[in-house]
Design a protein around this motif. Sequence first.
Motif, PDB file in Angstrom:
ATOM      1  N   LYS A  20      34.369  46.551 -59.774  1.00 38.61           N
ATOM      2  CA  LYS A  20      33.169  45.732 -59.914  1.00 38.61           C
ATOM      3  C   LYS A  20      31.944  46.609 -59.696  1.00 38.61           C
ATOM      4  CE  LYS A  20      35.366  41.605 -58.138  1.00 38.61           C
ATOM      5  NZ  LYS A  20      35.404  40.623 -57.075  1.00 38.61           N
ATOM      6  N   PRO A  21      30.902  46.397 -60.490  1.00 37.39           N
ATOM      7  CA  PRO A  21      29.690  47.170 -60.238  1.00 37.39           C
ATOM      8  C   PRO A  21      29.062  46.723 -58.918  1.00 37.39           C
ATOM      9  CG  PRO A  21      29.311  45.509 -61.936  1.00 37.39           C
ATOM     10  CD  PRO A  21      30.777  45.477 -61.604  1.00 37.39           C
ATOM     11  N   ASN A  22      28.436  47.648 -58.229  1.00 32.26           N
ATOM     12  CA  ASN A  22      27.762  47.284 -56.993  1.00 32.26           C
ATOM     13  C   ASN A  22      26.592  46.378 -57.305  1.00 32.26           C
ATOM     14  OD1 ASN A  22      29.362  48.599 -55.150  1.00 32.26           O
ATOM     15  ND2 ASN A  22      28.245  50.512 -55.327  1.00 32.26           N
ATOM     16  N   LYS A  23      26.533  45.283 -56.581  1.00 29.83           N
ATOM     17  CA  LYS A  23      25.444  44.343 -56.749  1.00 29.83           C
ATOM     18  C   LYS A  23      24.341  44.702 -55.764  1.00 29.83           C
ATOM     19  CE  LYS A  23      28.458  41.403 -55.955  1.00 29.83           C
ATOM     20  NZ  LYS A  23      29.429  40.509 -55.587  1.00 29.83           N
ATOM     21  N   THR A  24      23.120  44.546 -56.181  1.00 28.74           N
ATOM     22  CA  THR A  24      22.011  44.755 -55.265  1.00 28.74           C
ATOM     23  C   THR A  24      22.046  43.648 -54.220  1.00 28.74           C
ATOM     24  OG1 THR A  24      20.682  45.742 -57.000  1.00 28.74           O
ATOM     25  CG2 THR A  24      19.499  44.893 -55.086  1.00 28.74           C
ATOM     26  N   PRO A  25      22.052  43.996 -52.943  1.00 37.92           N
ATOM     27  CA  PRO A  25      22.065  42.953 -51.913  1.00 37.92           C
ATOM     28  C   PRO A  25      20.760  42.169 -51.941  1.00 37.92           C
ATOM     29  CG  PRO A  25      21.919  45.146 -50.927  1.00 37.92           C
ATOM     30  CD  PRO A  25      22.053  45.335 -52.397  1.00 37.92           C
ATOM     31  N   THR A  26      20.881  40.863 -51.859  1.00 39.03           N
ATOM     32  CA  THR A  26      19.714  39.987 -51.829  1.00 39.03           C
ATOM     33  C   THR A  26      19.941  38.886 -50.805  1.00 39.03           C
ATOM     34  OG1 THR A  26      20.594  38.530 -53.539  1.00 39.03           O
ATOM     35  CG2 THR A  26      19.201  40.340 -54.286  1.00 39.03           C
ATOM     36  N   ILE A  27      18.875  38.265 -50.422  1.00 39.58           N
ATOM     37  CA  ILE A  27      18.932  37.035 -49.646  1.00 39.58           C
ATOM     38  C   ILE A  27      18.570  35.930 -50.631  1.00 39.58           C
ATOM     39  CG2 ILE A  27      17.912  35.706 -47.763  1.00 39.58           C
ATOM     40  CD1 ILE A  27      19.552  38.039 -46.708  1.00 39.58           C
ATOM     41  N   ILE A  46      27.001  25.599 -47.125  1.00 45.39           N
ATOM     42  CA  ILE A  46      28.153  26.488 -47.317  1.00 45.39           C
ATOM     43  C   ILE A  46      29.185  25.817 -48.220  1.00 45.39           C
ATOM     44  CG2 ILE A  46      30.147  27.487 -46.114  1.00 45.39           C
ATOM     45  CD1 ILE A  46      28.151  28.039 -43.755  1.00 45.39           C
ATOM     46  N   GLU A  47      29.459  24.549 -47.959  1.00 45.80           N
ATOM     47  CA  GLU A  47      30.419  23.802 -48.783  1.00 45.80           C
ATOM     48  C   GLU A  47      29.903  23.633 -50.206  1.00 45.80           C
ATOM     49  OE1 GLU A  47      30.960  20.210 -46.532  1.00 45.80           O
ATOM     50  OE2 GLU A  47      32.251  21.188 -45.065  1.00 45.80           O
ATOM     51  N   THR A  48      28.631  23.314 -50.348  1.00 40.86           N
ATOM     52  CA  THR A  48      28.042  23.099 -51.667  1.00 40.86           C
ATOM     53  C   THR A  48      28.140  24.355 -52.522  1.00 40.86           C
ATOM     54  OG1 THR A  48      26.517  21.447 -50.801  1.00 40.86           O
ATOM     55  CG2 THR A  48      25.902  22.498 -52.876  1.00 40.86           C
ATOM     56  N   TYR A  49      27.910  25.506 -51.919  1.00 39.26           N
ATOM     57  CA  TYR A  49      27.939  26.770 -52.658  1.00 39.26           C
ATOM     58  C   TYR A  49      29.325  27.435 -52.633  1.00 39.26           C
ATOM     59  CZ  TYR A  49      23.003  26.459 -53.520  1.00 39.26           C
ATOM     60  OH  TYR A  49      21.777  26.042 -53.978  1.00 39.26           O
ATOM     61  N   LYS A  50      30.323  26.679 -52.186  1.00 39.09           N
ATOM     62  CA  LYS A  50      31.724  27.118 -52.212  1.00 39.09           C
ATOM     63  C   LYS A  50      31.945  28.476 -51.526  1.00 39.09           C
ATOM     64  CE  LYS A  50      32.926  24.527 -56.376  1.00 39.09           C
ATOM     65  NZ  LYS A  50      31.811  23.678 -56.539  1.00 39.09           N
ATOM     66  N   LEU A  62      30.641  34.766 -40.935  1.00 39.73           N
ATOM     67  CA  LEU A  62      30.610  35.434 -42.234  1.00 39.73           C
ATOM     68  C   LEU A  62      31.471  34.667 -43.240  1.00 39.73           C
ATOM     69  CD1 LEU A  62      31.001  39.092 -40.950  1.00 39.73           C
ATOM     70  CD2 LEU A  62      28.905  38.007 -41.768  1.00 39.73           C
ATOM     71  N   PHE A  63      30.958  34.561 -44.465  1.00 37.30           N
ATOM     72  CA  PHE A  63      31.623  33.850 -45.540  1.00 37.30           C
ATOM     73  C   PHE A  63      31.610  34.705 -46.792  1.00 37.30           C
ATOM     74  CE2 PHE A  63      30.024  30.786 -42.589  1.00 37.30           C
ATOM     75  CZ  PHE A  63      30.982  29.791 -42.543  1.00 37.30           C
ATOM     76  N   LYS A  64      32.591  34.469 -47.662  1.00 37.95           N
ATOM     77  CA  LYS A  64      32.600  35.112 -48.979  1.00 37.95           C
ATOM     78  C   LYS A  64      32.115  34.098 -49.992  1.00 37.95           C
ATOM     79  CE  LYS A  64      35.710  38.949 -48.740  1.00 37.95           C
ATOM     80  NZ  LYS A  64      36.717  39.705 -49.453  1.00 37.95           N
ATOM     81  N   THR A  65      31.244  34.564 -50.884  1.00 41.17           N
ATOM     82  CA  THR A  65      30.752  33.707 -51.958  1.00 41.17           C
ATOM     83  C   THR A  65      31.727  33.751 -53.129  1.00 41.17           C
ATOM     84  OG1 THR A  65      29.497  35.466 -53.018  1.00 41.17           O
ATOM     85  CG2 THR A  65      28.360  34.221 -51.278  1.00 41.17           C
ATOM     86  N   THR A  66      31.445  32.979 -54.148  1.00 36.37           N
ATOM     87  CA  THR A  66      32.321  32.939 -55.315  1.00 36.37           C
ATOM     88  C   THR A  66      32.379  34.276 -56.035  1.00 36.37           C
ATOM     89  OG1 THR A  66      30.507  32.057 -56.642  1.00 36.37           O
ATOM     90  CG2 THR A  66      32.054  30.460 -55.691  1.00 36.37           C
ATOM     91  N   ASP A  67      31.386  35.152 -55.827  1.00 34.15           N
ATOM     92  CA  ASP A  67      31.419  36.481 -56.450  1.00 34.15           C
ATOM     93  C   ASP A  67      31.786  37.582 -55.443  1.00 34.15           C
ATOM     94  OD1 ASP A  67      29.092  36.672 -54.979  1.00 34.15           O
ATOM     95  OD2 ASP A  67      27.861  37.372 -56.644  1.00 34.15           O
ATOM     96  N   ASP A  68      32.441  37.198 -54.350  1.00 32.57           N
ATOM     97  CA  ASP A  68      32.939  38.111 -53.310  1.00 32.57           C
ATOM     98  C   ASP A  68      31.854  38.818 -52.502  1.00 32.57           C
ATOM     99  OD1 ASP A  68      35.632  37.618 -53.371  1.00 32.57           O
ATOM    100  OD2 ASP A  68      36.080  39.195 -54.810  1.00 32.57           O
ATOM    101  N   THR A  69      30.651  38.322 -52.523  1.00 33.07           N
ATOM    102  CA  THR A  69      29.606  38.836 -51.644  1.00 33.07           C
ATOM    103  C   THR A  69      29.832  38.246 -50.253  1.00 33.07           C
ATOM    104  OG1 THR A  69      28.021  38.935 -53.465  1.00 33.07           O
ATOM    105  CG2 THR A  69      27.103  38.926 -51.246  1.00 33.07           C
TER     106      THR A  69
END
Length: 138
Positions: A20-27, A46-50, A62-69
């Motif tokens: 995976k290409p490195n994603k620029t970290p954002t808030i 957290i639940e809404t954004y899965k 700490l949580f993982k987002t749907t794109d593994d961030t």
Amino acid sequence: MKIILTIFTSLLFSCGNSTKPNKTPTITLQQVQCLNNDKEYVKHAIETYKQVFFRKEEDIYLFKTTDDTVVGYLFEQGECTAVLTQIPSNGMADAEKFIAAEVKKNHGPMFITKDNVQFKYYTAKQGADYYLVASDFN
């Protein structure tokens, strides 16, 4: 025949590249909206954004987002006082660029949400990992 060979080669290279290409970290806006809100509000976001629980480090969840961030939420006295996004191992320069761009757009380092929550951006180390952080001043 050349067209089939070209298509096959293209598919071979696109499928073979599993890194995976490195994603620029954002808030994200979702994270900023959690600042100064109670655990129930954050839990709903957290639940809404899965986002899926990943681990806990001290008071940071700490949580993982749907794109593994990897994103995190720090709670103090029942309210979210900081939100974080994990910085990839070679992403510190990108995180600093994100902060600089946000400060430039804002014309200064102090940010205020529509709900009048004042916050700032910075980078921090927690354990072995580095994070881009938005922390409230309230």
